[in-house]
Scaffold this motif. Structure first.
Motif, PDB file in Angstrom:
ATOM      1  N   MET A   1       0.817  -1.267  -0.191  1.00  0.00           N
ATOM      2  CA  MET A   1       0.000  -0.080   0.090  1.00  0.00           C
ATOM      3  C   MET A   1       0.992   1.116  -0.130  1.00  0.00           C
ATOM      4  SD  MET A   1      -3.119  -1.038   2.672  1.00  0.00           S
ATOM      5  CE  MET A   1      -2.432  -2.664   3.291  1.00  0.00           C
ATOM      6  N   ALA A   2       1.202   1.656  -1.275  1.00  0.00           N
ATOM      7  CA  ALA A   2       1.899   2.796  -1.198  1.00  0.00           C
ATOM      8  C   ALA A   2       1.517   4.091  -0.890  1.00  0.00           C
ATOM      9  CB  ALA A   2       2.376   2.959  -2.823  1.00  0.00           C
ATOM     10  N   ASP A   3       0.474   4.440  -1.298  1.00  0.00           N
ATOM     11  CA  ASP A   3      -0.181   5.825  -0.873  1.00  0.00           C
ATOM     12  C   ASP A   3      -1.444   5.714  -0.106  1.00  0.00           C
ATOM     13  OD1 ASP A   3      -0.574   8.405  -1.057  1.00  0.00           O
ATOM     14  OD2 ASP A   3      -1.252   8.636  -3.079  1.00  0.00           O
ATOM     15  N   LEU A   4      -1.213   5.544   0.879  1.00  0.00           N
ATOM     16  CA  LEU A   4      -2.527   5.628   1.972  1.00  0.00           C
ATOM     17  C   LEU A   4      -2.874   7.003   2.349  1.00  0.00           C
ATOM     18  CD1 LEU A   4      -1.941   2.801   4.433  1.00  0.00           C
ATOM     19  CD2 LEU A   4      -3.455   2.913   2.634  1.00  0.00           C
ATOM     20  N   THR A   5      -3.407   7.858   1.280  1.00  0.00           N
ATOM     21  CA  THR A   5      -3.549   9.093   1.678  1.00  0.00           C
ATOM     22  C   THR A   5      -5.206   9.332   0.737  1.00  0.00           C
ATOM     23  OG1 THR A   5      -2.615  10.133  -0.371  1.00  0.00           O
ATOM     24  CG2 THR A   5      -1.698  10.283   1.894  1.00  0.00           C
ATOM     25  N   MET A   6      -5.949  10.056   1.311  1.00  0.00           N
ATOM     26  CA  MET A   6      -7.181  10.295   0.388  1.00  0.00           C
ATOM     27  C   MET A   6      -7.506  12.168   0.842  1.00  0.00           C
ATOM     28  SD  MET A   6     -10.084   7.655   0.933  1.00  0.00           S
ATOM     29  CE  MET A   6      -9.838   6.712   2.556  1.00  0.00           C
ATOM     30  N   GLY A   7      -8.173  12.497  -0.026  1.00  0.00           N
ATOM     31  CA  GLY A   7      -8.516  13.815  -0.091  1.00  0.00           C
ATOM     32  C   GLY A   7     -10.031  13.801   0.529  1.00  0.00           C
ATOM     33  N   ALA A   8     -10.804  14.937   1.005  1.00  0.00           N
ATOM     34  CA  ALA A   8     -11.848  15.045   1.695  1.00  0.00           C
ATOM     35  C   ALA A   8     -13.045  14.065   0.803  1.00  0.00           C
ATOM     36  CB  ALA A   8     -12.311  16.468   1.738  1.00  0.00           C
ATOM     37  N   VAL A   9     -13.066  14.375  -0.653  1.00  0.00           N
ATOM     38  CA  VAL A   9     -13.867  13.930  -1.478  1.00  0.00           C
ATOM     39  C   VAL A   9     -13.849  12.489  -1.685  1.00  0.00           C
ATOM     40  CG1 VAL A   9     -14.725  13.990  -4.117  1.00  0.00           C
ATOM     41  CG2 VAL A   9     -14.410  16.210  -2.849  1.00  0.00           C
ATOM     42  N   GLU A  10     -12.464  11.827  -1.682  1.00  0.00           N
ATOM     43  CA  GLU A  10     -12.239  10.653  -1.556  1.00  0.00           C
ATOM     44  C   GLU A  10     -12.787   9.978  -0.526  1.00  0.00           C
ATOM     45  OE1 GLU A  10      -8.222  10.031  -4.478  1.00  0.00           O
ATOM     46  OE2 GLU A  10      -7.979  10.962  -2.587  1.00  0.00           O
ATOM     47  N   SER A  11     -12.563  10.886   0.436  1.00  0.00           N
ATOM     48  CA  SER A  11     -13.102  10.237   1.735  1.00  0.00           C
ATOM     49  C   SER A  11     -14.554   9.811   1.927  1.00  0.00           C
ATOM     50  CB  SER A  11     -12.708  10.881   2.843  1.00  0.00           C
ATOM     51  OG  SER A  11     -11.285  10.986   3.185  1.00  0.00           O
ATOM     52  N   LYS A  12     -15.161  10.745   1.415  1.00  0.00           N
ATOM     53  CA  LYS A  12     -16.964  10.586   1.346  1.00  0.00           C
ATOM     54  C   LYS A  12     -17.003   9.362   0.258  1.00  0.00           C
ATOM     55  CE  LYS A  12     -17.888  15.583   2.061  1.00  0.00           C
ATOM     56  NZ  LYS A  12     -18.408  16.588   1.574  1.00  0.00           N
ATOM     57  N   PHE A  13     -16.349   9.277  -0.668  1.00  0.00           N
ATOM     58  CA  PHE A  13     -16.617   8.014  -1.634  1.00  0.00           C
ATOM     59  C   PHE A  13     -16.248   6.670  -1.121  1.00  0.00           C
ATOM     60  CE2 PHE A  13     -15.161   5.352  -5.102  1.00  0.00           C
ATOM     61  CZ  PHE A  13     -16.197   5.334  -5.899  1.00  0.00           C
ATOM     62  N   ALA A  14     -14.983   6.787  -0.183  1.00  0.00           N
ATOM     63  CA  ALA A  14     -14.587   5.812   0.487  1.00  0.00           C
ATOM     64  C   ALA A  14     -15.554   5.086   1.472  1.00  0.00           C
ATOM     65  CB  ALA A  14     -13.227   5.987   1.108  1.00  0.00           C
ATOM     66  N   ASP A  15     -16.139   6.245   2.459  1.00  0.00           N
ATOM     67  CA  ASP A  15     -17.276   5.794   3.170  1.00  0.00           C
ATOM     68  C   ASP A  15     -18.410   5.023   2.632  1.00  0.00           C
ATOM     69  OD1 ASP A  15     -15.662   6.958   5.667  1.00  0.00           O
ATOM     70  OD2 ASP A  15     -16.699   8.953   5.412  1.00  0.00           O
ATOM     71  N   ILE A  16     -18.753   5.332   1.650  1.00  0.00           N
ATOM     72  CA  ILE A  16     -19.755   4.837   0.822  1.00  0.00           C
ATOM     73  C   ILE A  16     -19.581   3.174   0.855  1.00  0.00           C
ATOM     74  CG2 ILE A  16     -21.286   4.594  -1.110  1.00  0.00           C
ATOM     75  CD1 ILE A  16     -20.860   7.639  -1.540  1.00  0.00           C
ATOM     76  N   ILE A  17     -18.132   3.056   0.350  1.00  0.00           N
ATOM     77  CA  ILE A  17     -18.012   1.551   0.118  1.00  0.00           C
ATOM     78  C   ILE A  17     -17.807   1.072   1.470  1.00  0.00           C
ATOM     79  CG2 ILE A  17     -15.827   0.008  -0.554  1.00  0.00           C
ATOM     80  CD1 ILE A  17     -15.160   2.338  -2.712  1.00  0.00           C
ATOM     81  N   TRP A  18     -17.033   1.460   2.498  1.00  0.00           N
ATOM     82  CA  TRP A  18     -16.897   0.889   3.570  1.00  0.00           C
ATOM     83  C   TRP A  18     -18.352   0.509   4.501  1.00  0.00           C
ATOM     84  CZ3 TRP A  18     -12.299   4.617   4.444  1.00  0.00           C
ATOM     85  CH2 TRP A  18     -11.283   4.145   4.361  1.00  0.00           C
ATOM     86  N   LYS A  19     -19.234   1.537   4.310  1.00  0.00           N
ATOM     87  CA  LYS A  19     -20.573   1.275   4.878  1.00  0.00           C
ATOM     88  C   LYS A  19     -21.233   0.278   4.142  1.00  0.00           C
ATOM     89  CE  LYS A  19     -21.001   5.896   6.671  1.00  0.00           C
ATOM     90  NZ  LYS A  19     -21.640   7.305   6.461  1.00  0.00           N
TER      91      LYS A  19
END
Length: 120
Positions: free
Chosen positions: A1-19
């Protein structure tokens, strides 16, 4: 996992996946459209970016996480403390509490965490 960073918009999208994981890419596109106002192409672009970072995987139209939400944010917190406070958790807590008082419940929670750590 080379780049474990996310911007705010990516975080909102990621939360949809995680949930909702495992989630079909079609359902993810639909939720992204409803919750974020995104087009299909935007959803797939951001999904590809997060998959390239090693956070999610899209196999045969099903999206799942490689790293849990909790593990991702724990790694982010650890990186922040390391980069900003030379890895010193006490220095971080001192800076944090200089602007925000801890509630009695938070203080007790921290005491229990330290006591559990000492027992290990």
């Amino acid at each position: 996992m080379a780049d474990l960073t996310m911007g705010a918009v990516e975080s909102k999208f990621a939360d949809i996946i995680w949930k909702n994981e495992p989630i079909s890419s079609a359902a993810l596109v639909k939720q992204s459209q409803e919750l974020l106002g995104w087009k299909k192409s935007t959803s797939f672009t951001v999904l590809r970016r997060l998959c390239d970072k090693g956070i999610f995987v899209n196999q045969k139209g099903t999206v799942t996480s490689v790293i849990s939400r909790e593990a991702f944010y724990a790694a982010q917190s650890e990186r922040f403390v390391k980069e900003t406070f030379d890895g010193s958790l006490p220095a971080f807590l001192a800076a944090f509490t200089s602007k925000k008082a801890l509630s009695p419940e938070e203080i007790e929670y921290l005491r229990r965490m330290v006591a559990e750590y000492e027992e290990e």
